[in-house]
Scaffold this motif. Structure first.
Motif, mmCIF file in Angstrom:
data_model
loop_
_atom_site.group_PDB
_atom_site.id
_atom_site.type_symbol
_atom_site.label_atom_id
_atom_site.label_comp_id
_atom_site.label_asym_id
_atom_site.label_seq_id
_atom_site.Cartn_x
_atom_site.Cartn_y
_atom_site.Cartn_z
ATOM 1 N N ALA A 166 0.823 -1.214 0.000
ATOM 2 C CA ALA A 166 0.000 0.000 0.000
ATOM 3 C C ALA A 166 0.858 1.265 0.000
ATOM 4 O O ALA A 166 0.450 2.297 -0.539
ATOM 5 C CB ALA A 166 -0.944 0.003 1.202
ATOM 6 N N LEU A 167 2.051 1.192 0.591
ATOM 7 C CA LEU A 167 2.935 2.353 0.580
ATOM 8 C C LEU A 167 3.317 2.720 -0.848
ATOM 9 O O LEU A 167 3.315 3.902 -1.230
ATOM 10 C CB LEU A 167 4.189 2.061 1.409
ATOM 11 C CG LEU A 167 5.243 3.167 1.458
ATOM 12 C CD1 LEU A 167 4.661 4.458 2.019
ATOM 13 C CD2 LEU A 167 6.445 2.722 2.302
ATOM 14 N N LEU A 168 3.620 1.724 -1.665
ATOM 15 C CA LEU A 168 3.932 1.966 -3.076
ATOM 16 C C LEU A 168 2.709 2.530 -3.791
ATOM 17 O O LEU A 168 2.826 3.442 -4.617
ATOM 18 C CB LEU A 168 4.388 0.663 -3.741
ATOM 19 C CG LEU A 168 4.731 0.726 -5.232
ATOM 20 C CD1 LEU A 168 5.838 1.736 -5.501
ATOM 21 C CD2 LEU A 168 5.118 -0.654 -5.748
ATOM 22 N N GLY A 169 1.529 2.004 -3.476
ATOM 23 C CA GLY A 169 0.305 2.533 -4.073
ATOM 24 C C GLY A 169 0.082 3.998 -3.739
ATOM 25 O O GLY A 169 -0.357 4.781 -4.590
ATOM 26 N N ALA A 170 0.414 4.382 -2.502
ATOM 27 C CA ALA A 170 0.251 5.779 -2.097
ATOM 28 C C ALA A 170 1.197 6.685 -2.875
ATOM 29 O O ALA A 170 0.807 7.763 -3.337
ATOM 30 C CB ALA A 170 0.490 5.915 -0.594
ATOM 31 N N VAL A 171 2.442 6.259 -3.021
ATOM 32 C CA VAL A 171 3.420 7.062 -3.768
ATOM 33 C C VAL A 171 2.980 7.236 -5.215
ATOM 34 O O VAL A 171 3.040 8.340 -5.779
ATOM 35 C CB VAL A 171 4.817 6.413 -3.702
ATOM 36 C CG1 VAL A 171 5.795 7.147 -4.614
ATOM 37 C CG2 VAL A 171 5.341 6.417 -2.270
ATOM 38 N N LEU A 172 2.489 6.161 -5.828
ATOM 39 C CA LEU A 172 2.065 6.234 -7.227
ATOM 40 C C LEU A 172 0.810 7.088 -7.380
ATOM 41 O O LEU A 172 0.657 7.796 -8.381
ATOM 42 C CB LEU A 172 1.829 4.830 -7.772
ATOM 43 C CG LEU A 172 3.084 3.964 -7.923
ATOM 44 C CD1 LEU A 172 2.708 2.536 -8.306
ATOM 45 C CD2 LEU A 172 4.034 4.560 -8.943
ATOM 46 N N SER A 173 -0.083 7.048 -6.410
ATOM 47 C CA SER A 173 -1.296 7.874 -6.475
ATOM 48 C C SER A 173 -0.955 9.351 -6.415
ATOM 49 O O SER A 173 -1.473 10.164 -7.200
ATOM 50 C CB SER A 173 -2.242 7.510 -5.321
ATOM 51 O OG SER A 173 -2.680 6.180 -5.428
ATOM 52 N N VAL A 174 -0.087 9.720 -5.497
ATOM 53 C CA VAL A 174 0.313 11.128 -5.386
ATOM 54 C C VAL A 174 1.110 11.549 -6.622
ATOM 55 O O VAL A 174 0.989 12.680 -7.094
ATOM 56 C CB VAL A 174 1.116 11.358 -4.089
ATOM 57 C CG1 VAL A 174 1.556 12.814 -3.974
ATOM 58 C CG2 VAL A 174 0.281 10.972 -2.866
ATOM 59 N N SER A 175 1.910 10.636 -7.161
ATOM 60 C CA SER A 175 2.658 10.936 -8.384
ATOM 61 C C SER A 175 1.708 11.199 -9.551
ATOM 62 O O SER A 175 1.951 12.092 -10.378
ATOM 63 C CB SER A 175 3.588 9.775 -8.736
ATOM 64 O OG SER A 175 4.564 9.574 -7.750
ATOM 65 N N SER A 176 0.628 10.420 -9.625
ATOM 66 C CA SER A 176 -0.357 10.633 -10.676
ATOM 67 C C SER A 176 -1.012 12.004 -10.531
ATOM 68 O O SER A 176 -1.230 12.712 -11.526
ATOM 69 C CB SER A 176 -1.418 9.526 -10.621
ATOM 70 O OG SER A 176 -2.403 9.722 -11.606
ATOM 71 N N LEU A 177 -1.310 12.392 -9.302
ATOM 72 C CA LEU A 177 -1.888 13.720 -9.051
ATOM 73 C C LEU A 177 -0.921 14.819 -9.487
ATOM 74 O O LEU A 177 -1.331 15.789 -10.137
ATOM 75 C CB LEU A 177 -2.226 13.857 -7.571
ATOM 76 C CG LEU A 177 -2.677 15.241 -7.110
ATOM 77 C CD1 LEU A 177 -3.954 15.674 -7.829
ATOM 78 C CD2 LEU A 177 -2.867 15.270 -5.593
ATOM 79 N N ARG A 178 0.354 14.674 -9.128
ATOM 80 C CA ARG A 178 1.328 15.698 -9.509
ATOM 81 C C ARG A 178 1.448 15.819 -11.022
ATOM 82 O O ARG A 178 1.470 16.926 -11.579
ATOM 83 C CB ARG A 178 2.698 15.363 -8.908
ATOM 84 C CG ARG A 178 3.716 16.499 -9.053
ATOM 85 C CD ARG A 178 5.128 16.001 -9.131
ATOM 86 N NE ARG A 178 5.373 15.286 -10.370
ATOM 87 C CZ ARG A 178 5.652 15.885 -11.536
ATOM 88 N NH1 ARG A 178 5.690 17.210 -11.633
ATOM 89 N NH2 ARG A 178 5.871 15.158 -12.615
ATOM 90 N N ALA A 179 1.505 14.689 -11.709
ATOM 91 C CA ALA A 179 1.608 14.717 -13.168
ATOM 92 C C ALA A 179 0.364 15.349 -13.784
ATOM 93 O O ALA A 179 0.457 16.083 -14.777
ATOM 94 C CB ALA A 179 1.810 13.302 -13.706
#
Length: 240
Positions: free
Chosen positions: A147-160
């Motif tokens: 889930a930690l990796l999922g959180a990083v990828l979710s926030v990365s998607s928001l930033r992009a």
């Protein structure tokens, strides 16, 4: 060592111990690798500091080209190395995410070198929008395992997505929000890199990574459970 199914034409009446039965023992060698996620997260965090500085205007126009060189020469090769090692370690989800980010650092770095004035670009906006979209299924899969990796990828998607909106004509506030979210990613990358590093060094989870399902079994399961599916994995099975 795994016993593979008989070839076509095998006579089912023959004993499995009969060398003519069509069954055959095949040894599959699984080579141990170091965990590439700390390298991936730490280099990712350093790159995000640079992107945040550009988005917030901390890095001036005269320094953008230098920032592009750092993204291309420092962040890109480390992310690429982490992606290759993740594939060799048979973690397809993490490897895919690292691979996408690796070449994104190279591409954005080259753009900053070639266009340090930072003019808005529809092409860059479309690229960032597509990048944000492709991160969503990776984030969803991440939440099913780490889930930690999922959180990083979710926030990365928001930033992009914020960066894409700005490139496509949204107000300056979107670029400022992009920079702020990038700093959030720096904190997440620092935490994630440290958590995976400690887990690897201590051979136990020190900081919460929120593993579940197969990802949790990968750390807590025994060797037989770990490799029960090896004959059906890419690189061993006949087709992808």
């Amino acid at each position: 060592m795994n016993r593979l199914p008989p070839d076509q034409g095998h006579d089912p009446g023959r004993s499995e111990d009969d060398p003519k039965s069509g069954l055959r023992d095949v040894t599959v060698v699984v080579r141990p690798y170091g965990n590439p996620l700390p390298l991936g997260f730490f280099s990712f965090g350093i790159g995000m500091v640079v992107l945040a500085g550009i988005a917030l205007g901390i890095v001036g126009d005269g320094q953008v080209a230098s920032a592009g060189v750092l993204l291309s020469v420092f962040v890109f090769p480390l992310e690429l190395l982490a992606a290759i090692l993740a594939y060799l370690a048979r973690d397809t989800g993490a490897a895919t995410a690292l691979g996408l980010f690796a070449t994104s650092w190279a591409g954005l770095g080259a753009l900053h070198i070639l266009d340090p004035a930072q003019q808005r670009s529809t092409a860059v906006g479309l690229y960032l929008a597509a990048f944000a979209l492709m991160l969503l299924p990776l984030a969803a899969v991440g939440f099913l395992g780490k889930a930690l990796l999922g959180a990083v990828l979710s926030v990365s998607s928001l930033r992009a997505a914020l960066a894409a909106a700005y490139q496509l004509g949204a107000p300056q506030d979107f670029q400022l929000a992009n920079g702020a979210v990038a700093f959030v990613l720096v904190a997440l990358a620092f935490y994630a890199g440290t958590a995976f590093l400690l887990e690897d060094v201590r051979q136990s989870t020190i900081l919460p990574i929120l593993r579940r399902g197969d990802a949790r079994q990968a750390v807590e399961g025994n060797l037989t459970e770990q490799h029960s599916r090896v004959p059906n994995e890419p690189g061993v099975r006949k087709q992808l």
